[in-house]
Design a protein around this motif. Structure first.
Motif, PDB file in Angstrom:
ATOM      1  N   ILE A  39       0.868  -1.175   0.000  1.00 44.21           N
ATOM      2  CA  ILE A  39       0.000   0.000   0.000  1.00 44.21           C
ATOM      3  C   ILE A  39       0.900   1.218   0.000  1.00 44.21           C
ATOM      4  O   ILE A  39       1.774   1.358   0.851  1.00 44.21           O
ATOM      5  CB  ILE A  39      -0.987   0.025   1.200  1.00 44.21           C
ATOM      6  CG1 ILE A  39      -1.870   1.277   1.118  1.00 44.21           C
ATOM      7  CG2 ILE A  39      -0.273  -0.089   2.546  1.00 44.21           C
ATOM      8  CD1 ILE A  39      -3.049   1.283   2.081  1.00 44.21           C
ATOM      9  N   ALA A 100       4.130  -1.179   3.516  1.00 48.80           N
ATOM     10  CA  ALA A 100       3.488   0.134   3.408  1.00 48.80           C
ATOM     11  C   ALA A 100       4.574   1.133   3.026  1.00 48.80           C
ATOM     12  O   ALA A 100       5.696   1.056   3.532  1.00 48.80           O
ATOM     13  CB  ALA A 100       2.843   0.537   4.727  1.00 48.80           C
ATOM     14  N   ILE A 119      -2.096   2.198   9.473  1.00 50.43           N
ATOM     15  CA  ILE A 119      -1.012   1.511   8.762  1.00 50.43           C
ATOM     16  C   ILE A 119      -0.634   0.236   9.506  1.00 50.43           C
ATOM     17  O   ILE A 119      -0.490  -0.838   8.906  1.00 50.43           O
ATOM     18  CB  ILE A 119       0.216   2.425   8.607  1.00 50.43           C
ATOM     19  CG1 ILE A 119      -0.114   3.622   7.698  1.00 50.43           C
ATOM     20  CG2 ILE A 119       1.410   1.642   8.041  1.00 50.43           C
ATOM     21  CD1 ILE A 119       0.968   4.689   7.667  1.00 50.43           C
ATOM     22  N   LEU A 123      -0.988  -3.703   8.046  1.00 49.11           N
ATOM     23  CA  LEU A 123       0.246  -4.440   7.790  1.00 49.11           C
ATOM     24  C   LEU A 123       0.182  -5.816   8.439  1.00 49.11           C
ATOM     25  O   LEU A 123      -0.364  -5.978   9.528  1.00 49.11           O
ATOM     26  CB  LEU A 123       1.449  -3.689   8.369  1.00 49.11           C
ATOM     27  CG  LEU A 123       2.159  -2.682   7.470  1.00 49.11           C
ATOM     28  CD1 LEU A 123       3.298  -2.028   8.257  1.00 49.11           C
ATOM     29  CD2 LEU A 123       2.699  -3.309   6.193  1.00 49.11           C
ATOM     30  N   LEU A 129       7.259  -1.007   7.015  1.00 47.45           N
ATOM     31  CA  LEU A 129       6.913   0.339   6.581  1.00 47.45           C
ATOM     32  C   LEU A 129       8.182   0.986   6.056  1.00 47.45           C
ATOM     33  O   LEU A 129       9.205   1.035   6.750  1.00 47.45           O
ATOM     34  CB  LEU A 129       6.347   1.152   7.751  1.00 47.45           C
ATOM     35  CG  LEU A 129       6.192   2.663   7.530  1.00 47.45           C
ATOM     36  CD1 LEU A 129       5.229   2.974   6.393  1.00 47.45           C
ATOM     37  CD2 LEU A 129       5.736   3.341   8.819  1.00 47.45           C
TER      38      LEU A 129
END
Length: 198
Positions: A39, A100, A119, A123, A129
């Motif tokens: 994402i 992410a 987020i 995940l 991330l």
């Protein structure tokens, strides 16, 4: 509304600033770490899209239709889908993504803590991330200058150099596993994972 207007000037400004500051190279290195289902938050005009590896599936989200219109024109080795979505309320089940990506997104948006909770929720527990964000510089004079500038830019574009994004991540359920600075620390590159602590 300001994001739709910014879609016209975002890329020309980035083209001027990124290469001399080393941001373009760092952006490429960061995006190459993306894996699996990704994402990308605040996909903007799609500057990252050509940098993804083949085989990656990217869901690019943004609240601005103007930004998304430009992003849809970008070519990418990855499979890409775009959604007009507010990151404060992501329409995905828990544990939906392996990666992410946030490049100059968290340092611009309001309600950062709420977005980070979202987020972390979407995940996978072993997800990562990847972030590149504005941050307070190490040099106190430069930091003071950007603090003053941020009082203005945060109202116009949202850009804010006063928030230590690494510390923000740590306070909101992430373990930072890599962190380095560019431009005297005014730009931070971070790799983080959801903390095992609740």
């Amino acid at each position: 509304m300001r994001y739709d207007l910014a879609s016209y000037i975002y890329e020309p400004i980035n083209a001027l600033l990124e290469k001399p500051a080393g941001i373009r190279k760092a952006r490429r290195e960061l995006i190459e770490k993306a894996r699996g289902r990704v994402i990308e938050l605040g996909v903007g005009t799609g500057l990252n899209l050509p940098l993804y590896r083949e085989g990656v599936e990217v869901i690019g989200i943004d609240v601005s239709e103007g930004m998304l219109r430009k992003a849809r024109k970008k070519k990418s080795p990855a499979r890409v889908k775009f959604l007009k979505v507010d990151a404060r309320s992501l329409p995905f089940p828990d544990g939906s993504f392996d990666t992410a990506v946030s490049t100059f997104f968290l340092c611009v948006v309001p309600e950062k803590e709420r977005i980070l909770r979202e987020i972390r929720r979407v995940l996978k527990p072993n997800g990562i991330l990847l972030a590149m964000e504005c941050s307070p510089p190490r040099n106190p004079i430069f930091r003071g200058f950007l603090r003053g500038l941020s009082a203005l830019t945060s109202k116009i574009t949202g850009t804010d150099f006063r928030v230590d994004v690494g510390e923000l991540l740590r306070r909101n359920g992430f373990d930072v596993i890599e962190e380095k600075g560019l431009v005297n620390g005014a730009v931070r590159i971070l790799v983080a994972k959801p903390s095992s602590e609740p």
